[in-house]
Design a protein around this motif. Structure first.
Motif, mmCIF file in Angstrom:
data_model
loop_
_atom_site.group_PDB
_atom_site.id
_atom_site.type_symbol
_atom_site.label_atom_id
_atom_site.label_comp_id
_atom_site.label_asym_id
_atom_site.label_seq_id
_atom_site.Cartn_x
_atom_site.Cartn_y
_atom_site.Cartn_z
ATOM 1 N N SER A 36 0.819 -1.209 0.000
ATOM 2 C CA SER A 36 0.000 0.000 0.000
ATOM 3 C C SER A 36 0.857 1.266 0.000
ATOM 4 O O SER A 36 0.434 2.304 -0.519
ATOM 5 C CB SER A 36 -0.935 0.014 1.206
ATOM 6 N N ILE A 39 1.464 2.666 -3.437
ATOM 7 C CA ILE A 39 0.321 3.428 -3.938
ATOM 8 C C ILE A 39 0.202 4.764 -3.220
ATOM 9 O O ILE A 39 -0.075 5.803 -3.830
ATOM 10 C CB ILE A 39 -0.963 2.598 -3.776
ATOM 11 N N GLN A 40 0.449 4.766 -1.912
ATOM 12 C CA GLN A 40 0.323 5.991 -1.137
ATOM 13 C C GLN A 40 1.267 7.084 -1.618
ATOM 14 O O GLN A 40 0.931 8.270 -1.564
ATOM 15 C CB GLN A 40 0.572 5.698 0.349
ATOM 16 N N LEU A 43 -0.490 8.828 -4.453
ATOM 17 C CA LEU A 43 -1.633 9.597 -3.961
ATOM 18 C C LEU A 43 -1.171 10.816 -3.176
ATOM 19 O O LEU A 43 -1.803 11.881 -3.217
ATOM 20 C CB LEU A 43 -2.516 8.716 -3.080
ATOM 21 N N ARG A 46 -0.320 13.352 -5.720
ATOM 22 C CA ARG A 46 -1.540 13.846 -6.353
ATOM 23 C C ARG A 46 -2.228 14.882 -5.481
ATOM 24 O O ARG A 46 -2.638 15.942 -5.957
ATOM 25 C CB ARG A 46 -2.492 12.692 -6.661
ATOM 26 N N SER A 68 -7.029 11.792 0.148
ATOM 27 C CA SER A 68 -6.954 10.366 -0.195
ATOM 28 C C SER A 68 -6.138 9.582 0.818
ATOM 29 O O SER A 68 -6.455 8.439 1.129
ATOM 30 C CB SER A 68 -6.345 10.201 -1.590
ATOM 31 N N VAL A 201 -5.330 10.232 -12.331
ATOM 32 C CA VAL A 201 -5.368 9.084 -11.420
ATOM 33 C C VAL A 201 -6.754 8.937 -10.805
ATOM 34 O O VAL A 201 -7.319 9.883 -10.241
ATOM 35 C CB VAL A 201 -4.311 9.239 -10.310
ATOM 36 N N TYR A 203 -8.560 6.546 -7.976
ATOM 37 C CA TYR A 203 -8.152 5.635 -6.898
ATOM 38 C C TYR A 203 -9.359 5.008 -6.214
ATOM 39 O O TYR A 203 -10.322 5.687 -5.853
ATOM 40 C CB TYR A 203 -7.320 6.392 -5.858
ATOM 41 N N GLY A 205 -9.859 2.485 -2.961
ATOM 42 C CA GLY A 205 -9.208 1.819 -1.856
ATOM 43 C C GLY A 205 -9.738 0.417 -1.631
ATOM 44 O O GLY A 205 -10.646 -0.050 -2.324
ATOM 45 N N ASP A 227 -12.740 9.068 -4.940
ATOM 46 C CA ASP A 227 -12.107 7.986 -4.199
ATOM 47 C C ASP A 227 -13.173 7.168 -3.482
ATOM 48 O O ASP A 227 -14.225 7.690 -3.092
ATOM 49 C CB ASP A 227 -11.107 8.540 -3.182
ATOM 50 N N ILE A 327 -5.992 3.134 -10.096
ATOM 51 C CA ILE A 327 -5.270 2.428 -9.035
ATOM 52 C C ILE A 327 -6.307 1.786 -8.117
ATOM 53 O O ILE A 327 -7.166 2.474 -7.564
ATOM 54 C CB ILE A 327 -4.374 3.389 -8.236
ATOM 55 N N GLU A 329 -7.008 -1.127 -4.951
ATOM 56 C CA GLU A 329 -6.540 -2.063 -3.936
ATOM 57 C C GLU A 329 -7.622 -3.113 -3.690
ATOM 58 O O GLU A 329 -8.785 -2.790 -3.473
ATOM 59 C CB GLU A 329 -6.226 -1.326 -2.632
#
Length: 443
Positions: A36, A39-40, A43, A46, A68, A201, A203, A205, A227, A327, A329
């Protein structure tokens, strides 16, 4: 499209090395291994470039602002066991990524930044380079909060000045633009390219918004799904209403209905629904989304959680415009194995047909196996696929690239990738033999 990511001293990552990214990038690994955090980092950048505060260097996030990611302070993000490299000091956070626009002939770019601890737990930009084919700049922190600039292709650094401090890690103030004069165009032109790439992007989660019994719809299709897929159902309702209106008038299904039709198609392939229906509640602004299975329509709230969790994933994939970066998860959350395999089909299909990049963190063996099959069928090209396995090595995270040959075979296969299935089979056989032995002796 993002082409690579490199982290230094970021959370659990002492260093990732250059992580190559592809149109379809899958990241596997054990829990709390650092997946994670990869990915963080994206973000974090961003939300930094989109921050309302021009003076922020890294926006670590505020839970009251709907950010995010909320990462705390600099000390919380800096790797506790950081190490120095040739370019990054042990007490610095380093983030680099590259991008390549999907438009033919458009210029590729690179963002490289290093941060040190500032006042009150904030981050101060120590070094920044944003470059693209002869355009861009390098900025470096000097004394007393002043920065010096080196335009791309220039021979000499500028004199240090607080005016040259980059804003939000990518842009400059009006005062800096006036001071730069003729050099401003070369320096500033690359900033909008970076901003455009990061705003592409989308996202989702690991926990998407749970289904509601009804939704207030303002009569328009949202500009983004947000998000957690917060506006995914709104987009679906807008598309469904467009289809209903065309049907009532005896007209062909319009382009606005493609999202609704595509979502129904993929849910059917996953075995989750035969159809969807949108129903207005009286003359109000409230609508309910119905899931049709075996001839019966049920409110989205009353069907399995798997439908409500995968729905934003499907909508995000089909809603994304060409060049978007989705993206996700754990897209497989609450899904049956058969549906997880079809999810892989959807990701591959949308990526190839619509030019959408997917970066997926997953634990799904079924998703992986289907991707291997798609490679063997030549549906997915190995050049369009990158897969990684993340694991803990002591107190550090370790990134291992999984090489995939043209027949879908993965080498090396990480130890205990999806548990020890062979070991479980052996233990089952041993237990069965032991029970049979005890039964024979008691006879």
């Amino acid at each position: 499209m993002l082409t690579h990511l490199t982290l230094n001293n970021f959370k659990i990552w002492r260093g990732t090395g250059q992580m190559q990214l592809a149109p379809l990038t899958l990241v596997f690994g054990t829990n709390s291994s650092g997946k994670s955090s990869l990915i963080q980092s994206l973000l974090l950048l961003r939300q930094t470039v989109k921050s309302a505060d021009p003076n922020v260097d890294l926006n670590f996030g505020n839970p009251d602002s709907g950010d995010s990611v909320v990462l705390g302070q600099f000390a919380d993000v800096l790797c506790r066991h950081g190490a120095a490299t040739e370019t990054v000091k042990a007490k610095q956070i380093g983030i680099e990524f590259g991008w390549r626009p999907m438009v033919p002939g458009a210029e590729a770019g690179t963002f490289t930044a290093r941060y040190v601890q500032g006042r009150g737990g904030s981050a101060d930009l120590a070094y920044l380079r944003i470059g693209s084919a002869g355009r861009g700049f390098t900025a470096q922190l000097g004394r007393h909060g002043a920065y010096k600039l080196l335009p791309e292709s220039a021979r000499y650094w500028s004199k240090q000045s607080p005016t040259f401090k980059p804003q939000r890690s990518f842009s400059f103030s009006d005062a800096a633009v006036q001071t730069l004069g003729a050099e401003a165009d070369r320096i500033l032109s690359v900033g909008p390219m970076l901003l455009d790439e990061l705003t592409r992007v989308i996202y989702l989660g690991p926990v998407r918004r749970l289904a509601q019994r009804d939704y207030i719809w303002n009569g328009r299709s949202p500009g983004s799904i947000g998000d957690e897929g917060a506006q995914a159902v709104d987009a679906l309702i807008a598309s469904g209403v467009a289809k209903q209106d065309a049907t009532k008038r005896g007209l062909p299904s319009p382009a606005a209905a493609e999202l609704f039709n595509g979502t129904v198609q993929w849910l059917a392939r996953m075995g989750l629904a035969d159809d969807l229906q949108v129903r207005q509640l009286g003359r109000s602004a409230r609508y309910e989304l119905l899931v049709v299975s075996n001839g019966e329509a049920s409110n989205l709230k009353d069907v399995g959680v798997g439908v409500s969790q995968v729905l934003p994933v499907v909508v995000a994939a089909l809603f994304a415009k060409r060049g978007s970066i989705v993206i996700v998860e754990e897209p497989e959350s609450h899904l049956h194995p058969v549906a997880q395999a079809e999810l892989a089909e959807m990701l591959a299909s949308v990526s190839h047909d619509r030019g959408v990049q997917f970066i997926v963190e997953t634990h799904s063996e079924q998703l992986l196996r289907r991707v291997q099959t798609l490679v063997a069928r030549e549906t997915v090209k190995t050049n369009d696929l990158r897969m990684y396995f993340v694991e803990r090595e002591g107190k550090m995270a370790k990134l291992q690239r999984l090489e995939v040959d043209p027949f879908g075979t993965i080498r090396p296969w990480p130890e205990h990738f999806f548990g020890d299935s062979a070991g479980e089979a052996r233990e089952q056989a041993k237990a069965r033999a032991e029970r049979m032995r005890r039964g024979a002796s008691n006879a």
